[in-house]
Enzyme design. Sequence first.
Site, PDB file in Angstrom:
ATOM      1  N   THR A  23       0.827  -1.215   0.000  1.00 48.48           N
ATOM      2  CA  THR A  23       0.000   0.000   0.000  1.00 48.48           C
ATOM      3  C   THR A  23       0.857   1.260   0.000  1.00 48.48           C
ATOM      4  OG1 THR A  23      -0.213  -0.167   2.403  1.00 48.48           O
ATOM      5  CG2 THR A  23      -2.010  -1.066   1.090  1.00 48.48           C
ATOM      6  N   ALA A  57       5.159 -11.003  -8.952  1.00 46.82           N
ATOM      7  CA  ALA A  57       5.083 -10.112 -10.117  1.00 46.82           C
ATOM      8  C   ALA A  57       3.752 -10.231 -10.851  1.00 46.82           C
ATOM      9  CB  ALA A  57       6.238 -10.402 -11.072  1.00 46.82           C
ATOM     10  N   GLU A 139      11.863  10.094   7.002  1.00 45.08           N
ATOM     11  CA  GLU A 139      10.696  10.827   7.517  1.00 45.08           C
ATOM     12  C   GLU A 139       9.488   9.905   7.670  1.00 45.08           C
ATOM     13  OE1 GLU A 139       9.139  13.347   9.304  1.00 45.08           O
ATOM     14  OE2 GLU A 139      10.037  14.834   7.964  1.00 45.08           O
ATOM     15  N   GLU A 200      -3.605  -4.331  14.435  1.00 50.04           N
ATOM     16  CA  GLU A 200      -3.309  -5.656  13.905  1.00 50.04           C
ATOM     17  C   GLU A 200      -4.106  -6.700  14.696  1.00 50.04           C
ATOM     18  OE1 GLU A 200      -0.644  -6.028  11.592  1.00 50.04           O
ATOM     19  OE2 GLU A 200      -0.420  -3.866  11.591  1.00 50.04           O
ATOM     20  N   ASP A 211       5.975  -0.279  20.110  1.00 47.79           N
ATOM     21  CA  ASP A 211       6.011   0.507  18.886  1.00 47.79           C
ATOM     22  C   ASP A 211       6.387   1.957  19.190  1.00 47.79           C
ATOM     23  OD1 ASP A 211       5.079   0.945  15.920  1.00 47.79           O
ATOM     24  OD2 ASP A 211       4.050   2.476  17.104  1.00 47.79           O
ATOM     25  N   LYS A 215       9.806   4.347  18.122  1.00 49.36           N
ATOM     26  CA  LYS A 215       9.787   5.705  17.564  1.00 49.36           C
ATOM     27  C   LYS A 215      10.647   6.640  18.402  1.00 49.36           C
ATOM     28  CE  LYS A 215       5.408   4.893  15.305  1.00 49.36           C
ATOM     29  NZ  LYS A 215       3.975   4.651  15.547  1.00 49.36           N
ATOM     30  N   GLY A 312      -0.795   5.011   7.871  1.00 51.98           N
ATOM     31  CA  GLY A 312      -1.622   4.982   6.674  1.00 51.98           C
ATOM     32  C   GLY A 312      -0.757   5.131   5.443  1.00 51.98           C
TER      33      GLY A 312
END
Lengths: 442, 442
Positions: A23, A57, A139, A200, A211, A215, A312
Site C-alpha cells: 500500500t 510479479a 521521515e 493488527e 512501537d 519511535k 496509513g
Amino acid sequence: MQSVPASSGKRQRVGLGLLGCGTVGSGVVELLHAGATGLAQRVGASLELVRVLVRDAAKVRSDDCPRALLTTRPDEVLADPRVDVVIEVMGGEQEAFEYIVGALDAGKSVVSANKLLLARRGDVLLERAVAAGVDLAFEGAVGGGIPIVRTLREALVSDRVTALVGILNGTCNFVLSRMLDQGDSLMAAVAEAQRLGYAEADASIDLGGQDAAHKLCILARLAFGAAVREQQVHTEGIEGIEPIDHHVAERFGYRIKHLVIGRDHGDELELRTHPALVPARSVLANVSGVLNAALLEGAALGPCLVYGRGAGARPTAVSVVSDVVAVARDIVAGVAGLQTRGIRAAERPVRALGDVESRFYVRFTVRDEPGVMAVLASSLGRAGVSIEQLVQDGLTRGHGAPASVVMLTHRAREAAVRAALADLRSAPAMVEPPRLIRIEET
Amino acid sequence: MQSVPASSGKRQRVGLGLLGCGTVGSGVVELLHAGATGLAQRVGASLELVRVLVRDAAKVRSDDCPRALLTTRPDEVLADPRVDVVIEVMGGEQEAFEYIVGALDAGKSVVSANKLLLARRGDVLLERAVAAGVDLAFEGAVGGGIPIVRTLREALVSDRVTALVGILNGTCNFVLSRMLDQGDSLMAAVAEAQRLGYAEADASIDLGGQDAAHKLCILARLAFGAAVREQQVHTEGIEGIEPIDHHVAERFGYRIKHLVIGRDHGDELELRTHPALVPARSVLANVSGVLNAALLEGAALGPCLVYGRGAGARPTAVSVVSDVVAVARDIVAGVAGLQTRGIRAAERPVRALGDVESRFYVRFTVRDEPGVMAVLASSLGRAGVSIEQLVQDGLTRGHGAPASVVMLTHRAREAAVRAALADLRSAPAMVEPPRLIRIEET
C-alpha cells in the site's frame, strides 16, 4: 555569487528503485506519477522509476507502475546502475537491512519508512551511509505523514531540543479515545480498532508500548544526539487502563493519553513511554482517534507541535516522496550525503526511572473499612509524598465492600511513590494492587 | 553515483550580511555564534557574519556582534563582495524593499522575516530572485518559529493542499483567550496584552485582522499557488466580540478563535480571516494565549497541524537561521535559487463571500415582547436558513427589557443569512444590529 542553473551540465534524471509495492509503495508510485512535473522542477531533474522489487510479479497493481519494471530479484534493483535512490517500503527487519546495506555500499542513497529497522539498526545504517557518502532519509518511519524528522533536522537546526512529548501510537490513541468517548472497555475498544483496521490481529506491540518505544529511539537520535536502544526506554502499555481511570481523570480536568517522553537534562536523558494524565485543555489532550502529535521544546524556539495522520499508506507515501525529493536534489547538486553526515549520536546516560520526578495519579481499590484512608495517607506521608487532591468513589464509611480511592500527588520522585505503594500492597484492606499513572503537565 | 564531499574544491565559507540588529537580529547573531560548529557541518562551509547594518552604531549590542562589523550605510552590506546571503530583519516596507531588491540584483540570496513586505510585494521580490538565480526565503515572516513555510514547501511537495485554517495572530488569540478564561471585557483584555508586550500601543492592525490577512497572502502563494492581494481576503477583526459570545459559544460546545481560512475549491479559492466558533475539543480551540497554529489539509496527507510561538525574537530567529542554512547549503552546492524557482503563483478567482457556505452563530438583542421569537424565526425561514439550536438568555415572555437570543443555523449560504438579517434590522423589537459569527467545524 553566480548561481548555476540546475540543468547546465548536470544530470537530467534521478533513477529510483522501489523495494516493496504494497500500500505505501503503491502510494509512492502514484504520487511520483501524479506530481511528476512539479517534482522535476523542485529537484532540477526528472524522477524516474527504474525498477520495482515485489514478491509476486503476477499480482495486479496500479497502472502507474508498468509491469516491465517489476522484478522479484533484489539485485536487479540494487545493482542497477540507473538506480540512484533506493526506496525501501517493504517492512520487516533482516531482509530490508541487507538490501539497504547493499544499496548504501553500492553508493546509492536510501529512503526508508521502516520504523523497526531504523529503531534497532539505525546506528549501523547511518554509519554505512556516511561511509559511502550518501544519504539515508526516514521521515516516513516515524509519525506517518507528520513532518517531525524534517522539523527536528531543519527547522530546529540552530536550536537545542530540550524535550519531546508525543502521541506516536495511533492504535493506543484510538483505543483510549474510544474508551473515553464511548465508555468502551479496553477489550471492546481494541476489537473496534481491529474491525476498522487501526490495529493488527496481534495488537500487543502497539498496546504494550513497544512501537512507541521504537519511535522514541529514532527521534532521540535527532532531538538529543543520543544513540538509544529500545531496552533503555522505560516502556509501559495501556493494558492496565480501566474505564474508571478515564472518568476520574476527567473529573480532575485531565485526559489519559499514551505518551512518548524524552527530556534532555544535560547530564542525563529521560526516556519513557507510558500512559499519562494530561490537562484536558492542552493541545495533546485533544489529539484524538488515530491522529499522532509530537510536541518539541526548543531552548530558543519554545514549544512546537506537529500533528497529523501517524500512519496509513498515503500520508506515509507523502513523507517518503518528500525525502526522495530532498535526497534527489542533493544528488543533482553533487552533494549526496550532506544531510546524513550531520546526524550525530553518542551513548548518553539515561536517568533511572526512580529518579524521575513528576506528579502521580494513584488509584487504590480497597475494602470500605474504618481507618482505610488513614492507612493510605500515612503510608504516602511517610515516604514524603504529599497529596494534592483526592476522590473517593463508593467509599461509604465501613461497609466492607470494595471501593476506589484516587489521589493526585504533588511532585515527587517516582522511587518514593513506589516505596509507599509497595508498603501498602500488603495492607489488609487492599483488594487489588494500586494503579499508578504519571501526570504530565505539558 | 559518486558523491562529492562538500569541501573538495568548494567554498569554505558563506558570508552573511545582516540588515537590522534589533531583537530578532540580535537573536540571529546569537544563534549563529552559539551553533557555529554544528551549522558549518550542516552547510558544508562556515557561516561568517561579515557586515551588520544598524541605525545607530553607538548603541550597545550583544558581544556576539563585534563593533567592527557595524555600519549605518546600506551599500556597505549590499555591495560587499564577501556577502553571499543578506538577512533582512529590519522591518518596514519601502527601505527594506529597496535593500532586498539591491541584494537580489547583486546576485545575493536573501532571507527575510518581513511579513508586511512579503505580503504586499512578495510577487515582485520572488520574480527578481528567480531572474537573478538566487533564493528568497521567508520562514520567519509567517508564524514566528512555526515551520509552516517549510512544511508547505517540503513536506507537502508531492501533495495538493486543499485547505489551510490557522490561528496566526497572537494578539487576537491572547485577547480572546483572556476574555474566555478571565471573563475580561475586550478592552480590559487588550490593555492586558499591551501591558505584557503582546500588543502594540496601536493594536488595530492585529485586532482588525489585517495582520492575519497579510499572513494569508503569503501562505496562499505556497499552499495554492495563488498570487493574492490583501484586498482579496475578506477581513474582519475581533472588535465586535463580547463576553456573552464566549459564554454562549461555550454552552454550545464551542470556543471563539480568530481564524485565517483558505480553501481551494479547484475553480475558486476561499480566502477570509475573521472570528469563528470552533468545537471546544478540537486542537485549534485549545491553542491558547499568544500561541499560533496552522492546520493544513493535504489531498493525500490529510490534516497536518503545526503549532508554536507565532512571534517573538528568539522563535523568529530560529526560523531565520533555518532559512540561512538551507540557502547557504544551496550556495555551497552551486544551485542557489533552486528552492525559489519552484514557487509559482497565478491570479486565481476568489469566491464571493455571499457564496461561501457555513454554519452560523447569530446573536440578536431584542426587546422581550410577545411574538419576537416568531419574527426572528420566520425571517430566517423565509431566507431558507434553518435553525439547528437556540438559546435565549433573559427572555421572559413580554417584559419589554432587552434580551439575547442566540441561534446556530444549519449550513447555509452567507448571502441568505445576511438577507434575513438585513430584513430584521428594521424589526421594531430589535435593540442592536444582529451579531453574526461563522462556525468552522475543522
